[in-house]
Motif scaffolding. Structure first.
Motif, PDB file in Angstrom:
ATOM      1  N   LEU A   1       0.826  -1.202   0.000  1.00 10.26           N
ATOM      2  CA  LEU A   1       0.000   0.000   0.000  1.00 10.26           C
ATOM      3  C   LEU A   1       0.857   1.248   0.000  1.00 10.26           C
ATOM      4  N   CYS A   2       0.374   2.284  -0.666  1.00 15.65           N
ATOM      5  CA  CYS A   2       1.010   3.593  -0.581  1.00 15.65           C
ATOM      6  C   CYS A   2       0.751   4.166   0.807  1.00 15.65           C
ATOM      7  N   GLU A   3       1.803   4.609   1.474  1.00 16.92           N
ATOM      8  CA  GLU A   3       1.617   5.140   2.821  1.00 16.92           C
ATOM      9  C   GLU A   3       0.985   6.524   2.807  1.00 16.92           C
TER      10      GLU A   3
ATOM     11  N   VAL B   1       3.322   4.062 -12.250  1.00 16.13           N
ATOM     12  CA  VAL B   1       2.169   4.914 -12.518  1.00 16.13           C
ATOM     13  C   VAL B   1       1.822   5.703 -11.265  1.00 16.13           C
ATOM     14  N   HIS B   2       1.852   5.021 -10.153  1.00 16.55           N
ATOM     15  CA  HIS B   2       1.430   5.689  -8.919  1.00 16.55           C
ATOM     16  C   HIS B   2       2.385   6.806  -8.518  1.00 16.55           C
ATOM     17  N   GLU B   3       3.648   6.630  -8.809  1.00 14.04           N
ATOM     18  CA  GLU B   3       4.624   7.671  -8.486  1.00 14.04           C
ATOM     19  C   GLU B   3       4.234   9.000  -9.134  1.00 14.04           C
TER      20      GLU B   3
ATOM     21  N   VAL C   1       0.908   9.771 -10.063  1.00 17.01           N
ATOM     22  CA  VAL C   1      -0.468  10.201  -9.825  1.00 17.01           C
ATOM     23  C   VAL C   1      -0.839  10.268  -8.349  1.00 17.01           C
ATOM     24  N   CYS C   2       0.032   9.851  -7.460  1.00 11.36           N
ATOM     25  CA  CYS C   2      -0.296   9.858  -6.038  1.00 11.36           C
ATOM     26  C   CYS C   2      -0.726  11.250  -5.598  1.00 11.36           C
ATOM     27  N   PRO C   3      -1.880  11.375  -4.991  1.00 10.23           N
ATOM     28  CA  PRO C   3      -2.358  12.699  -4.580  1.00 10.23           C
ATOM     29  C   PRO C   3      -1.434  13.378  -3.582  1.00 10.23           C
TER      30      PRO C   3
HETATM   31 ZN   LIG Z   1      -0.194   7.283  -3.051  1.00  4.92          ZN
END
Ligand SMILES: [Zn+2]
Length: 79
Positions: free
Chosen positions: A21-23, A62-64, A66-68
């Motif tokens: 999970l993204c922290e 991808v998440h790197e 688009v992570c809010p």
């Molecule tokens: Zn994130």
């Protein structure tokens, strides 16, 4: 850069996968098999995660972008 953690839920019979999970935003990057769990389960950089789980490279990459949480860091320096 976002950091990641590996789910720390207790292992159960027939449940041998954990989530990465993204922290920062809590988004799941996918499930990984518990055969390969890093000693450190929290505060992992994308690079750390990919050392163990190269197969989620695309999801992390991808998440790197688009992570809010990234947007909050991009503002002008405070005071
Ligand atoms: Zn994130």
């Amino acid at each position: 850069m976002p950091t990641y953690r590996v789910g720390t839920e207790p292992l159960q019979i027939r449940k041998s996968f954990r989530e990465v999970l993204c922290e920062q935003c809590g988004k799941s990057m996918g499930k990984i098999h518990v055969d390969r769990i890093p000693k450190q389960l929290e505060g992992l950089s994308a690079r750390d995660v990919l050392k163990f789980y190269p197969f989620i490279r695309v999801d992390i990459g991808v998440h790197e972008k688009v992570c809010p949480a990234l947007k909050k860091e991009g503002g002008p320096p405070a005071g």
